[in-house]
Design a protein around this motif. Structure first.
Motif, PDB file in Angstrom:
ATOM      1  N   PHE A   5       0.782  -1.250  -0.089  1.00 16.16           N
ATOM      2  CA  PHE A   5       0.043  -0.562  -0.078  1.00 16.16           C
ATOM      3  C   PHE A   5       1.067   1.352   0.489  1.00 16.16           C
ATOM      4  O   PHE A   5       0.342   1.754  -0.559  1.00 16.16           O
ATOM      5  CB  PHE A   5      -0.644  -0.492   1.095  1.00 16.16           C
ATOM      6  N   GLN A   6       1.858   1.455   1.126  1.00 14.94           N
ATOM      7  CA  GLN A   6       2.934   2.262   0.890  1.00 14.94           C
ATOM      8  C   GLN A   6       3.384   3.159  -0.194  1.00 14.94           C
ATOM      9  O   GLN A   6       3.484   3.511  -0.646  1.00 14.94           O
ATOM     10  CB  GLN A   6       3.415   2.522   2.438  1.00 14.94           C
ATOM     11  N   HIS A   7       4.289   2.034  -0.586  1.00 13.71           N
ATOM     12  CA  HIS A   7       5.318   2.024  -2.001  1.00 13.71           C
ATOM     13  C   HIS A   7       4.473   1.664  -2.790  1.00 13.71           C
ATOM     14  O   HIS A   7       4.617   2.389  -3.569  1.00 13.71           O
ATOM     15  CB  HIS A   7       6.043   0.541  -0.701  1.00 13.71           C
ATOM     16  N   GLY A   8       3.806   0.956  -3.010  1.00 15.89           N
ATOM     17  CA  GLY A   8       3.539   0.280  -4.216  1.00 15.89           C
ATOM     18  C   GLY A   8       2.483   0.632  -5.027  1.00 15.89           C
ATOM     19  O   GLY A   8       2.258   1.458  -6.047  1.00 15.89           O
ATOM     20  N   LEU A   9       1.288   0.878  -3.915  1.00 16.84           N
ATOM     21  CA  LEU A   9      -0.017   1.599  -4.801  1.00 16.84           C
ATOM     22  C   LEU A   9       0.227   3.009  -4.901  1.00 16.84           C
ATOM     23  O   LEU A   9      -0.255   3.537  -5.908  1.00 16.84           O
ATOM     24  CB  LEU A   9      -0.819   1.473  -3.042  1.00 16.84           C
ATOM     25  N   LYS A  10       1.200   3.651  -4.209  1.00 19.83           N
ATOM     26  CA  LYS A  10       1.114   4.864  -4.031  1.00 19.83           C
ATOM     27  C   LYS A  10       2.019   4.891  -5.219  1.00 19.83           C
ATOM     28  O   LYS A  10       1.569   6.373  -6.276  1.00 19.83           O
ATOM     29  CB  LYS A  10       2.500   5.604  -2.837  1.00 19.83           C
ATOM     30  N   ASN A  11       2.751   4.577  -5.983  1.00 19.60           N
ATOM     31  CA  ASN A  11       3.389   4.777  -7.647  1.00 19.60           C
ATOM     32  C   ASN A  11       2.781   3.965  -8.267  1.00 19.60           C
ATOM     33  O   ASN A  11       2.483   4.666  -9.080  1.00 19.60           O
ATOM     34  CB  ASN A  11       4.649   3.721  -7.295  1.00 19.60           C
ATOM     35  N   ALA A  12       1.860   3.134  -8.380  1.00 19.87           N
ATOM     36  CA  ALA A  12       1.041   2.852  -8.900  1.00 19.87           C
ATOM     37  C   ALA A  12      -0.409   4.049  -9.271  1.00 19.87           C
ATOM     38  O   ALA A  12      -1.013   3.749 -10.373  1.00 19.87           O
ATOM     39  CB  ALA A  12       0.106   1.679  -8.836  1.00 19.87           C
ATOM     40  N   LEU A  13      -0.509   5.206  -8.229  1.00 18.56           N
ATOM     41  CA  LEU A  13      -1.737   5.600  -8.270  1.00 18.56           C
ATOM     42  C   LEU A  13      -1.778   6.369  -9.708  1.00 18.56           C
ATOM     43  O   LEU A  13      -3.219   6.433 -10.095  1.00 18.56           O
ATOM     44  CB  LEU A  13      -1.324   6.139  -7.670  1.00 18.56           C
ATOM     45  N   ILE A  14      -1.247   6.429 -10.183  1.00 21.33           N
ATOM     46  CA  ILE A  14      -1.590   7.647 -11.285  1.00 21.33           C
ATOM     47  C   ILE A  14      -2.078   7.406 -12.597  1.00 21.33           C
ATOM     48  O   ILE A  14      -3.345   7.567 -12.891  1.00 21.33           O
ATOM     49  CB  ILE A  14       0.017   8.509 -12.405  1.00 21.33           C
ATOM     50  N   PRO A  15      -1.950   6.012 -12.750  1.00 26.50           N
ATOM     51  CA  PRO A  15      -3.314   5.542 -13.367  1.00 26.50           C
ATOM     52  C   PRO A  15      -4.235   5.253 -13.516  1.00 26.50           C
ATOM     53  O   PRO A  15      -5.587   5.203 -13.922  1.00 26.50           O
ATOM     54  CB  PRO A  15      -2.427   4.319 -14.742  1.00 26.50           C
ATOM     55  N   ILE A  16      -4.327   4.976 -12.215  1.00 22.80           N
ATOM     56  CA  ILE A  16      -5.847   4.679 -11.146  1.00 22.80           C
ATOM     57  C   ILE A  16      -6.235   5.680 -11.514  1.00 22.80           C
ATOM     58  O   ILE A  16      -7.339   5.772 -11.652  1.00 22.80           O
ATOM     59  CB  ILE A  16      -5.317   4.243  -9.851  1.00 22.80           C
ATOM     60  N   ILE A  17      -5.528   6.726 -10.757  1.00 20.00           N
ATOM     61  CA  ILE A  17      -5.931   8.084 -10.602  1.00 20.00           C
ATOM     62  C   ILE A  17      -7.015   8.706 -12.346  1.00 20.00           C
ATOM     63  O   ILE A  17      -7.834   9.251 -12.588  1.00 20.00           O
ATOM     64  CB  ILE A  17      -5.691   9.572 -10.027  1.00 20.00           C
ATOM     65  N   THR A  18      -6.055   8.491 -12.970  1.00 17.33           N
ATOM     66  CA  THR A  18      -6.427   8.693 -14.394  1.00 17.33           C
ATOM     67  C   THR A  18      -7.510   8.108 -14.772  1.00 17.33           C
ATOM     68  O   THR A  18      -8.921   8.564 -15.536  1.00 17.33           O
ATOM     69  CB  THR A  18      -5.194   8.278 -15.172  1.00 17.33           C
ATOM     70  N   VAL A  19      -7.231   6.692 -14.753  1.00 16.99           N
ATOM     71  CA  VAL A  19      -8.824   5.656 -15.105  1.00 16.99           C
ATOM     72  C   VAL A  19      -9.997   6.421 -14.473  1.00 16.99           C
ATOM     73  O   VAL A  19     -10.821   6.449 -14.592  1.00 16.99           O
ATOM     74  CB  VAL A  19      -8.863   4.196 -15.262  1.00 16.99           C
ATOM     75  N   ILE A  20     -10.009   5.951 -13.152  1.00 15.13           N
ATOM     76  CA  ILE A  20     -10.816   7.023 -11.941  1.00 15.13           C
ATOM     77  C   ILE A  20     -11.456   8.309 -12.783  1.00 15.13           C
ATOM     78  O   ILE A  20     -12.618   8.862 -12.856  1.00 15.13           O
ATOM     79  CB  ILE A  20     -10.665   7.229 -10.636  1.00 15.13           C
ATOM     80  N   GLY A  21     -10.620   9.016 -12.831  1.00 12.17           N
ATOM     81  CA  GLY A  21     -11.269  10.596 -13.862  1.00 12.17           C
ATOM     82  C   GLY A  21     -12.088  10.635 -14.605  1.00 12.17           C
ATOM     83  O   GLY A  21     -12.959  10.761 -15.072  1.00 12.17           O
ATOM     84  N   MET A  22     -11.590   9.536 -15.791  1.00 14.86           N
ATOM     85  CA  MET A  22     -12.051   9.159 -17.060  1.00 14.86           C
ATOM     86  C   MET A  22     -13.417   8.259 -16.503  1.00 14.86           C
ATOM     87  O   MET A  22     -14.648   9.017 -17.255  1.00 14.86           O
ATOM     88  CB  MET A  22     -11.153   8.042 -17.312  1.00 14.86           C
ATOM     89  N   GLN A  23     -13.650   7.450 -15.420  1.00 16.77           N
ATOM     90  CA  GLN A  23     -14.524   7.028 -14.975  1.00 16.77           C
ATOM     91  C   GLN A  23     -15.916   8.112 -15.106  1.00 16.77           C
ATOM     92  O   GLN A  23     -16.750   7.638 -14.888  1.00 16.77           O
ATOM     93  CB  GLN A  23     -14.871   5.867 -13.858  1.00 16.77           C
ATOM     94  N   LEU A  24     -15.240   8.560 -13.674  1.00 18.15           N
ATOM     95  CA  LEU A  24     -15.799   9.999 -13.139  1.00 18.15           C
ATOM     96  C   LEU A  24     -16.503  11.798 -14.313  1.00 18.15           C
ATOM     97  O   LEU A  24     -17.672  11.773 -14.076  1.00 18.15           O
ATOM     98  CB  LEU A  24     -15.313  10.539 -12.462  1.00 18.15           C
ATOM     99  N   SER A  25     -15.691  11.575 -15.207  1.00 17.71           N
ATOM    100  CA  SER A  25     -15.909  12.016 -16.267  1.00 17.71           C
ATOM    101  C   SER A  25     -17.331  11.567 -17.539  1.00 17.71           C
ATOM    102  O   SER A  25     -18.162  12.510 -17.808  1.00 17.71           O
ATOM    103  CB  SER A  25     -14.777  13.182 -16.964  1.00 17.71           C
ATOM    104  N   ASN A  26     -17.035  10.371 -17.699  1.00 16.09           N
ATOM    105  CA  ASN A  26     -18.196   9.798 -18.327  1.00 16.09           C
ATOM    106  C   ASN A  26     -19.442   9.383 -17.851  1.00 16.09           C
ATOM    107  O   ASN A  26     -20.337   9.709 -17.705  1.00 16.09           O
ATOM    108  CB  ASN A  26     -17.399   8.123 -18.160  1.00 16.09           C
TER     109      ASN A  26
END
Lengths: 293, 525, 311, 330
Positions: free
Chosen positions: C220-241
């Motif tokens: 969570f601390q090391h992995g997720l935080k680094n993986a967040l960018i694509p995740i946020i991108t896709v969440i953002g895309m879904q939000l605008s959808n």
């Protein structure tokens, strides 16, 4: 040159084999592939088993709304037609709409994307800004606008659905072309005096195949769902064609008294799209160089 | 970091739930307030003894969105139903569709060009200002310039005679005109409100209820008009219309008690409502006529015999079954049931494939071989009807392809004459002229049949102006018989009015066409 | 940073102009004659002509577009043909409902998908991975409205737990949000999984483990935080959808949102409403995208540095 | 026994993939004395990093798996520890410096946080205190305290490696595993970093396993040397023994391929051929195909370690032959 080509071929064949080998190790992808192949076979066979006029669209009011039984495995609809037969026969509609729209979108999108990526500059700007606009409007909205403007027919439905596919293929193709454009072998081809379209066709397009293959698989699924959504909004494939979305949309009126009418086409769509998604994900993994060990 | 993220997500969740809670707590407040009012009212009741115990709010689940409350700039049935709460017309209709006094006490033709209308003298608007002849003139002057002017055919102008008398100047005598005065878009509006420059002045009316709030796409509510002038004030403190577009959810909402009335419950779900002991399913003969029709300008449908052949080929019982599970009455004539002069006993074209085939031969299509398209709206029941007709016509060698469209597109396509065959409906329960003239007279905007026959035009005028009732009845009969034979359309069936509601609903009467008056309705407790 | 934001906002303008251009011309040139649609069924030619005049339909289309754009600058998106109400006002009335639904749906999707994506990534190539992905894919493989109908059958009809439609407090939000959210969950799961797979074999993960951090901390601390960018991108895309594309769920659940407004308006040929609402949605999406890009900076110092430099 | 900080015995590590089974480490045994430095030398792919990760019990699983053997760390077996014990041990008793400082640091955490994390995990002190300690560590490795709040991308490679070292040393481990700590760095910086490591472990009485392919580094830092080839130790002994009495043909090859600064004219002699595919190791001695001294016998059986004297062992069948001597026989 000939020698080089040979090598390339050998290499690409083994690439394909390698991909295939990785793909069949993915249980999900294999299940998806088998399901889809079965579906294609079934939809072809159903054309020989059933007669469209008498088995698929002929009314039989006396047997309307019968629940699933031995005589009618999936029951009958409100006009007394056998749902099992309609589902089997309808597979071709859903598949054809999915494949058709994606195919049209593929041709348009890849062409536009290749042009945009290859020429760059103003051409690129114009194409990509238009694509961006369409990308920023939800698919379903675009489709609804187009179908309502053009009227409801299968052809217009395909046009409406291929729009979405085209935009995403344009983006993929453009990105791939831009990375490949400046590589030496393309420049070499240029210097050999090959016409531009040949370069695009022979050198550039084959190189963006993997993301496109994955996208094709996934988009067929999305398109099938979009088609059924349009049916739900009342602007899909016109009746009495046994398209799954249309059946589902009809079934929703009977959600209480004959829920199977709604459930069964839904499951048919779900399994098909699930299979496509599993296959698509499998392909993605198999084609992704990062996944190579 | 994960914790921070979680916290952020939680915050969002809390905000959402708080907003939601905020919303519901607000509504509890109103309920509490209303509770006290109700208690007060009950105290009053014991004194006056005429307000029955009732549920505070009457909620009506509708099938479509309410889209406008600007009387003269809309014509949707759902809006009209809402407007009947807030506005009043010069005349009302009783349970049997007879014209009864409302804001006007009487109206008489003084001569063939003038109607004199006497107004009630104590009427006032919801803002307390009195309703006078000026307002009536204002309303009708405005109406003549509005999109609904078509319903005032024959009216030239309105004159104020005195505070409570107006004269309407007419082109000629009309049997139907006074019935038009019951049409809610002609509800009397306040001249003063318009002149005050207020926003949405059309919201001021003289009805039992006043507009309360409109949550776009969600609900429209009305509360009792404290200044109501008449002797029949509303009972429910609040009446709310809520759209439930999905028919099944509307039914479920009724069963779950979320709404008190379910408009247009789907025929196939009635069994569940009938089983439910808290719910009454009410059914009565309707007025809405569904028909199959031709574009009479387009070959080959300009051939009358061919049209008759098609009429004979259609199995109307099957259509009725497929469309509404038999909840309706098959019909031969083109007039809506219940209108003056309704006559359904002509020979017409009953389902008879042999006759159809011989008519086909007579028309020059012995082997069929016609390919055509049937244009329909993309909603129930048209899809089912179309499929039955498609199968029927195949029997006599006509291949039909079905094209579906949105209502709006269908209308403009038909208006422009782009269709070949089409399905549509017509709902008219007060003025027969609005059927004959609008649907079948040369050049009428809603003559989607593009039918033109001088005899029909002539008879239509006659029926409108016959002062002798016997003669008018006779002419009506002749006109209908002639039209059925000319066959621009094949009348299919009149659908029944079906409505489901909380068994405690008290509703004086329903209208077969669906234009109900909810002003005196309430749920007894 | 602020300069970056300003620059982005300026960049939105051409996008919005392009959208308005395409939508305006598409709607106004192909939609048939609105006057015909608007006129009552028994209107005469003259009345139709009057309506045309009133709506200004007799001007050439580029003049109308020009006027429209001028109006837009003043925040005037015209008046609905059908309801005669202000388009902007109507849109803004519907917007909170849509936002409420969109946020809840994306929240639900995120709460399901991110853990599932992490789980499947950790167990890559095992049956847990396959099972998790199949579960996630179910959501995207179903037609959205069908899932809605099924949920109504189960939770509203049979169990009678939740209302079948309308908008009344949090209870009526659950089913529509779940319906919309399940469709999003698949993509978020997929993205989370592949982002985590990218991250999971990185050296710094081993560094963290070698420090003695627990597996949970590492992931969570090391992995997720680094993986967040694509995740946020896709969440953002879904939000605008979700902000415009939830029309199906909105229809099934009679949810008074923007998507339904647009689709209803399309079917009624309410050109100003459709045009205005789509343009507004486009603006909204641009804003969401900008916010997402700014969130990147919050999570990734490298991107922040980039913005400041570019700014 | 007690003078050993680490004793690895008969360690076997395999990577099981779809394509087959890789024997990364095979029957590995060695030990490190307290305050001693062992150099583990070998080509890329010889199993050095796997060995280091095994000591932390951090072999990525799947596909990695420790098949058998034992790793005694100060008397307790790493391989039988539960998660909690392992976490307690990692970073605290044994710490590791990674090869590539560009990827070993978490790009989205400040370096201060990354150092402090290690301290927080093992010592019960507040965030603030651990941050202070982190700053001290930074100072120790030669970075200004003020830079604790910077992110890795703001540092050069050499600086980052210093940060990695700071992380590793933050909790005063007894054993430091340094996996090619200088390989990824510029030549000029390599020496500085090596010097720093050497200085710090001496100051702190630590033992070290130094993994490298650079014999020069070994000569400079190590007390003992183990040479690995294809997952096995082929020669082990004190630095002096290995350098002065090189016994294994592979070790000899390594020396021959090293530029000799003193004799610039001499030609470098590379080892012919390539490392065998670890998935498909040849029968017998893995080095045999490349070995100039190999006989048929070498290709049949795997040579065991043979004691040559002192602590010097070699795994080569050639020593069965009388009077075998490297370079001598040819």
């Amino acid at each position: 040159m000939a020698k080089l080509n040979d090598n390339n071929e050998v290499k690409s064949r083994s690439m394909a084999q390698e991909t295939w080998r990785r793909l069949i190790k993915n249980k999900g992808a294999v299940i998806g592939l088998i399901f889809l192949l079965t579906l294609v076979v079934v939809s072809i066979l159903s054309g020989f088993i059933y007669d469209y006029d008498t088995d698929i669209i002929a009314l039989n009011m006396g047997e309307a709304l019968q629940a699933p039984s031995a005589a009618h495995w999936f029951g009958t609809d409100s006009l007394g037609r056998d749902i099992f037969a309609r589902i089997l026969y309808g597979a071709r509609y859903s598949l054809m709409i999915g494949v058709g729209a994606v195919a049209i979108g593929l041709v348009i999108g890849v062409t536009l994307g290749a042009i945009a990526g290859f020429y760059g500059g103003a051409v690129d700007q114009i194409i990509m800004r238009v694509v961006d606009v369409f990308y920023s409007i939800p698919n379903i909205m675009i489709a609804v606008v187009i179908v309502s403007l053009l009227g409801t027919s299968t052809v217009n439905l395909l046009i409406a659905l291929c729009f979405t596919c085209a935009t995403s293929f344009t983006r993929i193709a453009r990105a791939s072309v831009m990375t490949i454009r400046d590589q030496e072998y393309v420049e070499a081809a240029y210097e050999l005096g090959l016409p531009t379209w040949k370069i695009i066709l022979k050198h550039i397009i084959p190189n963006c195949l993997s993301p496109i293959i994955v996208q094709v698989t996934l988009l067929i699924g999305t398109t099938i769902i979009a088609a059924s959504s349009l049916s739900f909004l009342g602007i899909g494939v016109p009746s009495p064609a046994p398209e799954w979305g249309a059946m589902l949309s009809e079934g929703r009126q009977h959600i209480r008294d004959a829920s199977y009418m709604c459930v069964i086409p839904g499951i048919a769509i779900m399994l098909t799209v699930l299979a496509l998604n599993l296959l698509g994900d499998g392909l993605r993994d198999a084609l992704d160089p990062k996944m190579k060990k | 970091m994960k914790k921070k993220l979680l916290a952020a997500l939680l915050c969002v969740a809390m905000t959402v739930s708080l907003t939601a809670c905020g919303g519901s707590s607000a509504s509890t407040d109103t309920a509490a307030d209303a509770g006290t009012t109700e208690a007060g009212a009950e105290a009053g009741t014991t004194a006056t003894g005429d307000v029955p115990a009732h549920k505070e709010e009457l909620i009506i689940g509708t099938a479509v969105d309410i889209n406008s409350l600007d009387l003269q700039n809309q014509s949707d049935q759902i809006n009209n139903i809402c407007l009947k709460l807030t506005h009043q017309t010069l005349f009302d209709l009783d349970a049997d569709t007879n014209r009864i006094p409302c804001l006007a006490t009487e109206a008489t033709w003084i001569d063939d060009n003038t109607i004199e209308i006497k107004l009630v003298e104590n009427a006032c608007f919801s803002d307390g200002t009195p309703l006078t002849a000026e307002d009536v003139k204002f309303t009708f002057d405005m109406a003549l310039e509005s999109p609904v002017a078509g319903n005032l055919t024959g009216l030239i102008s309105t004159d104020v005679v005195d505070d409570y008398t107006v004269h309407m100047n007419m082109e000629s005598y009309s049997n139907d005109f006074m019935m038009s005065l019951t049409y809610i878009p002609f509800g009397i509006q306040s001249k003063a409100a318009y002149e005050s420059g207020m926003e949405e002045p059309f919201k001021i009316g003289s009805g039992q209820y006043v507009f309360d709030e409109w949550l776009e796409g969600e609900q429209v509510s009305f509360v009792k008009n404290e200044n109501y002038w008449g002797s029949d004030p509303g009972v429910s403190d609040r009446i709310t219309f809520k759209p439930y577009l999905e028919a099944s959810s509307r039914v479920i909402a009724l069963q779950n008690g979320e709404i008190d009335v379910c408009i247009d419950p789907p025929a196939n779900e009635l069994q569940y409502l009938e089983e439910d002991e808290n719910i009454t399913v009410y059914e009565q003969a309707g007025t809405r006529l569904f028909y199959f029709a031709f574009n009479c300008e387009k070959a080959p449908w300009d051939n009358q015999t061919l049209r008759q052949a098609v009429a004979c080929a259609i199995d109307r019982d099957a259509v009725l079954q497929a469309a509404v599970y038999g909840k309706g009455t098959p019909q031969t004539t083109i007039l809506n049931r219940g209108l003056f002069g309704f006559y359904d006993d002509m020979e017409g074209f009953d389902y008879d494939v042999e006759r159809a085939k011989s008519l086909m031969a007579e028309a020059g299509y012995a082997d069929g071989g016609i390919t055509t398209t049937l244009t329909i709206a993309n909603s129930s029941p048209y899809t089912n009807i179309a499929q039955v007709i498609q199968a029927n016509l195949k029997e006599i060698g006509i291949d039909v392809e079905i094209t579906t469209m949105e209502d709006a597109t269908l209308k403009s396509t038909c208006k422009e004459g782009g269709q070949e065959l089409f399905l549509w409906r017509w709902n008219e329960d007060i003025r027969p002229d609005c059927v004959y003239r609008d649907l079948f007279n040369t050049g009428s905007g809603s003559n989607y049949h593009h039918f033109s026959d001088p005899k029909v035009d002539e008879l239509t005028d006659k029926v409108l102006t016959d002062k002798d009732e016997a003669q008018r009845t006779e002419d009506s009969k002749e006109l209908q018989t002639y039209l059925v034979d000319a066959c621009p359309q094949v009348p299919l069936y009149i659908s029944n009015l079906v409505i489901a509601y909380n068994k405690n609903l008290v509703m004086p009467y329903f209208r077969g066409g669906g234009d109900h008056y909810w002003k005196n309705a309430y749920v007894a407790e | 940073m602020i300069r970056y934001i300003i620059k982005r906002i300026i960049l939105m303008v051409p996008a919005i102009i392009a959208t308005s251009f395409i939508i305006y011309f598409a709607m106004n040139m192909t939609g048939g004659d609105p006057a015909l649609t608007l006129a009552p069924e028994n209107a005469t030619e003259q009345q139709i002509e009057e309506i045309r005049e009133e709506l200004g339909l007799n001007d050439p289309i580029y003049v109308r577009y020009g006027k429209y754009m001028l109006g837009m600058l003043k925040g005037d998106l015209g008046t609905s043909y059908v309801t005669k109400r202000d388009v902007f006002k109507t849109f803004m009335e519907r917007l909170p409902n849509t936002i409420e639904l969109a946020f809840t749906a994306v929240l639900i999707a995120t709460l399901i998908a991110v853990p599932l994506g992490i789980y499947t990534a950790i167990h890559q190539n095992t049956w847990k991975d396959t099972g998790g992905m199949v579960f996630a894919l179910f959501g995207v493989s179903m037609p959205n409205f069908w899932l809605g109908l099924m949920l109504i059958i189960i939770f509203s009809l049979n169990l009678k737990w939740l209302p079948s439609g309308g908008k009344e407090g949090i209870r009526s939000l659950i089913l529509p949000a779940l319906t919309v959210g399940m469709g999003f969950a698949a993509l978020i799961t997929r993205t989370t999984r592949s982002a985590m797979l990218d991250v999971i074999r990185q050296d710094y993960m081993t560094t963290a483990r070698a420090k003695g951090a627990s597996e949970k901390t590492v992931i969570f601390q090391h992995g997720l935080k680094n993986a967040l960018i694509p995740i946020i991108t896709v969440i953002g895309m879904q939000l605008s959808n979700a902000l415009t594309g939830s029309v199906l769920a909105e229809t099934v659940f009679s949810w008074p949102g923007v998507g339904r407004l647009i689709v209803d308006s399309i079917s009624k040929r309410d050109t100003p409403m459709v045009t205005g609402a789509i343009i507004m949605s486009c603006v909204l999406m641009c804003v969401v995208n900008l916010v997402i890009d700014l969130i990147y900076a919050f999570f990734d110092p490298r991107i922040k540095a980039q913005y400041s430099r570019k700014g | 026994m007690t003078d050993k900080i680490l004793e690895v015995k008969d360690l076997v590590v395999q990577y099981v993939t779809d394509d087959g089974c890789v024997e990364a480490v095979n029957d590995l045994s060695f030990s490190i004395g307290k305050k001693k430095t062992l150099g583990l030398v070998g080509e890329t792919g010889a199993g050095k990093t796997t060995t280091a990760l095994s000591i932390l019990n951090l072999i990525p699983s799947p596909p990695g798996e420790i098949k058998s053997g034992s790793i005694m760390l100060d008397g307790s077996d790493v391989l039988t520890m539960d998660q909690e014990e392992l976490q307690k041990m990692r970073g605290n008793d044994v710490a590791m410096i990674f090869q590539d400082p560009m990827t070993a640091l978490n790009p989205v955490m400040t370096i201060g946080e990354q150092i402090a994390e290690s301290i927080e995990l093992h010592e019960k002190i507040s965030k603030k205190e651990s941050m202070e300690r982190a700053k001290e560590m930074l100072k120790l490795v030669g970075i200004a305290e003020s830079r604790a709040y910077d992110y890795p991308h703001q540092f050069s490679g050499g600086m980052r490696q210093r940060v990695v070292i700071a992380i590793a040393l933050a909790c005063n481990p007894k054993l430091l595993l340094a996996d090619e700590p200088t390989t990824a760095l510029d030549v000029t910086i390599q020496a500085q970093v090596l010097e720093l490591i050497k200085k710090l472990i001496t100051e702190r009485d630590m033992s070290m396993l130094l993994i490298t392919h650079d014999l020069g580094v070994v000569a400079e830092v190590c007390d003992d040397v183990a040479v690995m080839y294809a997952g096995r130790i082929v020669e082990i002994g004190t630095a002096a023994e290995i350098f002065n009495e090189t016994a294994h043909p592979y070790t000899e090859g390594l020396f021959n391929s090293l530029p000799n600064l003193k004799q610039r004219g001499e030609k470098l002699v590379p080892i012919t051929g390539m490392m065998p595919d670890p998935m498909d190791l040849p029968e017998g001695c893995s080095f045999a195909p490349r070995c100039p001294y190999a006989t048929e016998a070498c290709k049949k059986a795997n040579p065991g370690l043979r004691h040559l004297g002192g602590s010097h062992y070699v795994a080569c069948q050639a020593y069965e032959r009388e009077n075998f001597k490297l370079g001598g026989e040819q």
